[in-house]
Each structure stands twice: as structure tokens, then as C-alpha cells.
Scaffold this motif. Structure first.
Motif, mmCIF file in Angstrom:
data_model
loop_
_atom_site.group_PDB
_atom_site.id
_atom_site.type_symbol
_atom_site.label_atom_id
_atom_site.label_comp_id
_atom_site.label_asym_id
_atom_site.label_seq_id
_atom_site.Cartn_x
_atom_site.Cartn_y
_atom_site.Cartn_z
ATOM 1 N N UNK A 112 0.746 -1.361 -0.011
ATOM 2 C CA UNK A 112 -0.226 -0.027 0.015
ATOM 3 C C UNK A 112 0.924 1.230 0.025
ATOM 4 N N UNK A 113 0.531 2.125 -0.998
ATOM 5 C CA UNK A 113 1.486 3.513 -0.839
ATOM 6 C C UNK A 113 1.052 4.191 0.402
ATOM 7 N N UNK A 114 2.104 4.905 1.051
ATOM 8 C CA UNK A 114 1.655 5.567 2.192
ATOM 9 C C UNK A 114 1.789 4.658 3.459
ATOM 10 N N UNK A 115 2.043 3.224 3.418
ATOM 11 C CA UNK A 115 2.042 2.447 4.542
ATOM 12 C C UNK A 115 3.234 2.765 5.527
ATOM 13 N N UNK A 116 4.208 3.089 5.046
ATOM 14 C CA UNK A 116 5.478 3.430 6.093
ATOM 15 C C UNK A 116 5.210 4.665 6.734
ATOM 16 N N UNK A 117 4.847 5.621 5.902
ATOM 17 C CA UNK A 117 4.236 6.812 6.549
ATOM 18 C C UNK A 117 3.338 6.892 7.768
ATOM 19 N N UNK A 118 2.186 5.986 7.428
ATOM 20 C CA UNK A 118 1.121 5.687 8.225
ATOM 21 C C UNK A 118 1.590 5.013 9.667
ATOM 22 N N UNK A 119 2.596 4.017 9.326
ATOM 23 C CA UNK A 119 3.000 3.322 10.372
ATOM 24 C C UNK A 119 4.116 4.214 11.380
ATOM 25 N N UNK A 120 4.659 5.155 10.681
ATOM 26 C CA UNK A 120 5.546 6.050 11.489
ATOM 27 C C UNK A 120 4.963 6.976 12.500
ATOM 28 N N UNK A 121 3.510 7.367 12.271
ATOM 29 C CA UNK A 121 2.510 8.028 13.085
ATOM 30 C C UNK A 121 1.967 7.279 14.143
ATOM 31 N N UNK A 122 1.956 5.990 13.724
ATOM 32 C CA UNK A 122 1.359 5.137 14.830
ATOM 33 C C UNK A 122 1.846 4.323 15.748
ATOM 34 N N UNK A 123 3.293 4.091 15.556
ATOM 35 C CA UNK A 123 3.939 3.305 16.451
ATOM 36 C C UNK A 123 5.343 3.937 16.856
ATOM 37 N N UNK A 124 5.872 3.746 18.026
ATOM 38 C CA UNK A 124 7.169 4.376 18.592
ATOM 39 C C UNK A 124 8.442 3.692 18.018
ATOM 40 N N UNK A 125 8.779 3.919 16.802
ATOM 41 C CA UNK A 125 10.077 3.122 16.290
ATOM 42 C C UNK A 125 10.381 3.752 15.155
ATOM 43 N N UNK A 126 11.617 3.664 14.874
ATOM 44 C CA UNK A 126 12.108 4.217 13.587
ATOM 45 C C UNK A 126 11.800 3.365 12.448
ATOM 46 N N UNK A 127 11.270 3.990 11.419
ATOM 47 C CA UNK A 127 10.814 3.230 10.340
ATOM 48 C C UNK A 127 11.732 3.363 8.861
ATOM 49 N N UNK A 128 11.792 2.422 8.274
ATOM 50 C CA UNK A 128 12.615 2.552 6.949
ATOM 51 C C UNK A 128 11.853 2.067 5.871
ATOM 52 N N UNK A 129 11.442 2.655 4.913
ATOM 53 C CA UNK A 129 10.364 2.270 3.810
ATOM 54 C C UNK A 129 11.449 1.512 2.720
ATOM 55 N N UNK A 130 11.031 0.290 2.679
ATOM 56 C CA UNK A 130 11.874 -0.485 1.642
ATOM 57 C C UNK A 130 10.930 -0.881 0.371
ATOM 58 N N UNK A 131 9.866 0.207 0.273
ATOM 59 C CA UNK A 131 9.113 0.128 -0.925
ATOM 60 C C UNK A 131 7.746 0.084 -0.510
ATOM 61 N N UNK A 132 6.834 1.315 -0.767
ATOM 62 C CA UNK A 132 5.338 1.095 -0.502
ATOM 63 C C UNK A 132 4.548 1.279 -1.474
ATOM 64 N N UNK A 133 4.119 0.023 -2.196
ATOM 65 C CA UNK A 133 3.154 0.076 -3.414
ATOM 66 C C UNK A 133 3.974 0.663 -4.660
ATOM 67 N N UNK A 134 2.990 1.698 -5.157
ATOM 68 C CA UNK A 134 3.710 2.261 -6.324
ATOM 69 C C UNK A 134 4.211 3.724 -5.931
ATOM 70 N N UNK A 135 4.481 3.884 -4.649
ATOM 71 C CA UNK A 135 4.717 5.100 -4.194
ATOM 72 C C UNK A 135 6.291 5.405 -4.277
#
Ligand code: NCD
Length: 312
Positions: A112-135
Motif C-alpha cells: 500500500x502506498x503510504x504504509x510506511x508513513x502511516x506506521x511512523x505516525x502510529x508506532x514508537x519506532x524508527x521506520x525505513x521504507x523498503x518500498x510502499x506500493x507504487x509510491x
């Protein structure tokens, strides 16, 4: 120690030029490390990283895992098909359960496009996006730009073409952001049906004439046709696509100069590039893979060090 301007890597869009320079400088140091007989450094030995892959991956997953291990981090891997996600658990619940096991950093690929961004707002951890859909696919764009710089020097004013399935490609979008930030001129080449509307607003030009684009550019990034993301037929046949948009030896020989050829992998040999091109001296596809490990070490090291838990 110099720091990144961000605490997650969600996309190139959120980075500054200084961040790109810092990541490249750090990657050059790590590239030297991974070419030593002992390829490992203790930099992140206090950090635990979870690689969460909700979508298939070979290269990116192996590359991140190797990068993390070369930095001495503890690593756990998770693939959606073997998990409770198939039992109906939400993304936030899955990730919070993993974080409860004291994980410091999450590398995530998600359809899903935006999944990494969404997660970074919801959980207390550092997130690295390794590819979110077509985004976005930021680590791929960083390794592509780094590999180009290694070959061509400063990218300011350099002409880079991106050919193929621009519409469905996260590699294309992240590459556009990175190349523009580094001062390159970018031209996209595809059948009209695979060029997103208003893409010129990102400061790029477009064309559907492959030979004129190849004559214009210093380097070309050949994208895979993302069949798995297509519900419709975007061109009449694969044969016709490769006749019009595929790169072969004859086309390269017709050019007045030698251009650099990139491909993010996986390659469909005979569709976007022929074997003759993929295995030629002009292709830097395996350099991209080698640089991928160094770039991902740099990303993980810089973000991991900012967690204030590391003793270097
Ligand atoms: C790319 C991806 O997954 O977006 N591949 C990769 O990360 N190595 C490009 C692609 O799948 O075509």
C-alpha cells in the motif's frame, strides 16, 4: 557526528540535499569496509532490527539483511505469507507486537502506498521504507544515484533518462526526487499509457521516442514492466513493447556516444533489455547491487546512531 534531518526514511521527498551527501559519504566508508577480508564492524551491536516484508522481494530484503549484519545488529525477519496477517491482524497490531519484543528499528516493504508513513505516525519506532506500493523506494533511488555519481562524477547538469513503466514504478518516483535534488536533468520515456498525468510538474520532461531519448542522455535507467500491478492492458503486446521501448545492442551501437545503463532488477531479459545489453560493459547493474549494501549500511547506521543507544 553529522546527523540526518529526519528520524525515519519514508521517501526521498522528505530529505534535504545535505542528507543525500551525508548518506553517500557514509556509504563510501562502508563500501571500503565490505571490501576488506573482515567485512563486519561493531557499530550497531546494541540495536535490534525487524525486516517486515508484506510483499515479495529478493534483492532488497537480502541487501538490507546483509547491511544490518555487517553492522553487527541483531536481525529478525518476517514475511507476510507466513504470519498472523493472513489471520486478519492489523498492520499496527502486528508491528506493536514485534516492538514489544524490544525492536529498535523497522525496515518495511508493503503493497500500500503510504504504509510506511502511516506506521511512523502510529508506532514508537524508527521506520525505513523498503518500498510502499507504487509510491517510493528511497534506498533504491539512493543506490542508483550513488552508482551514477561513481560513474559520471557530479550529477549537476547530467542528463538521465528513465524508461519504462513509470506509472507503476516506485523506483521512478524516488529517482526523480533524488536526481532533481542533485541537479540532474531528467527525461521519462514510455508509452503514453504508462506516463502519469501531470508528471511534468515534478520538473521532468517526457517522450515516447526511445532513440531520441537515448541520443539525449548520459545514462538510462531501464524499468521493469510491473505486470503484477496492472489490472488492464497498457500496451498491445510484450513483443510490441520491447520493439518500441526495449534496449538492445543495435540501438546502443547507433548512438554517437557511450551511455551508462542501469536496471533496478529483477530483469525481464528480452523485454526491457536484451541479455547483450544487461551483460555489457555499459551496464552497471551489478555495481548497483554492490552499492546497495553500502548505501543500506549508511542508512541504517545513520538512523540507528540517532536512536542514542549506540556505543561507537
Ligand atoms: C524494484 C521494486 O521492487 O520496486 N526492485 C527492487 O527493489 N530491486 C523494481 C521492480 O520490482 O521492478
Amino acid at each position: 557526528m553529522k546527523k540526518l534531518s529526519v528520524s525515519h526514511l519514508l521517501g526521498i521527498k522528505y530529505l534535504q540535499l545535505e542528507d543525500l551527501h551525508l548518506i553517500f559519504e557514509t556509504a563510501t566508508h562502508f563500501k571500503e569496509v565490505i571490501n576488506r577480508p573482515i567485512k563486519k564492524v561493531p557499530s550497531l551491536r546494541d540495536i535490534t532490527i525487524a525486516n517486515l516484508f508484506f510483499e515479495n522481494s529478493t534483492r532488497t530484503k537480502l541487501s538490507f539483511e546483509l547491511a544490518e549484519k555487517r553492522l553487527s545488529a541483531d536481525v529478525i525477519n518476517f514475511s507476510a505469507s507466513q504470519s498472523s496477517v493472513s489471520k486478519g491482524e492489523t498492520l499496527v497490531d502486528t508491528v506493536n507486537n514485534i516492538l514489544a519484543m524490544k525492536v529498535d528499528l523497522i525496515v518495511m516493504r508493503h503493497p500500500n502506498p503510504g504504509a510506511a508513513h502511516f506506521l511512523s505516525k502510529q508506532v514508537d519506532s524508527c521506520i525505513v521504507n523498503a518500498g510502499d506500493g507504487t509510491h517510493e523506494h528511497p534506498s533504491q533511488a539512493l543506490l542508483d544515484a550513488y552508482s551514477l555519481q561513481e560513474k559520471l562524477g557530479d550529477l549537476k547538469g547530467r542528463r538521465i533518462a528513465i524508461v519504462g513503466d513509470i506509472l507503476h514504478s516506485r523506483v521512478a518516483l524516488s529517482n526523480i526526487y533524488a536526481l532533481k535534488m542533485l541537479g540532474a536533468e531528467v527525461k521519462l520515456c514510455a508509452p503514453k499509457s504508462l506516463l502519469p498525468k501531470n508528471i511534468e510538474s515534478l520538473g521532468v520532461t517526457t517522450s515516447s521516442d526511445l532513440m531520441s531519448v537515448l541520443n539525449w542522455c548520459d545514462a538510462v535507467n531501464m524499468l521493469r514492466v510491473q505486470k503484477e500491478r496492472m489490472e488492464l492492458s497498457y500496451f498491445p503486446s510484450t513483443r510490441e513493447y520491447s520493439q518500441n521501448f526495449g534496449l538492445n545492442g543495435a540501438r546502443l551501437k547507433q548512438l554517437r556516444k557511450e551511455i551508462v545503463v542501469l536496471h533496478p532488477g529483477p530483469i525481464n531479459r528480452g523485454v526491457e533489455v536484451t541479455s547483450e545489453v544487461a551483460d555489457s560493459e555499459q551496464a552497471i547493474i551489478l555495481d548497483q547491487v554492490e552499492n546497495g549494501v553500502a548505501i543500506r549500511m549508511a542508512i541504517i547506521y545513520l538512523l540507528g546512531s540517532q536512536l542514542n543507544r549506540v556505543t561507537t
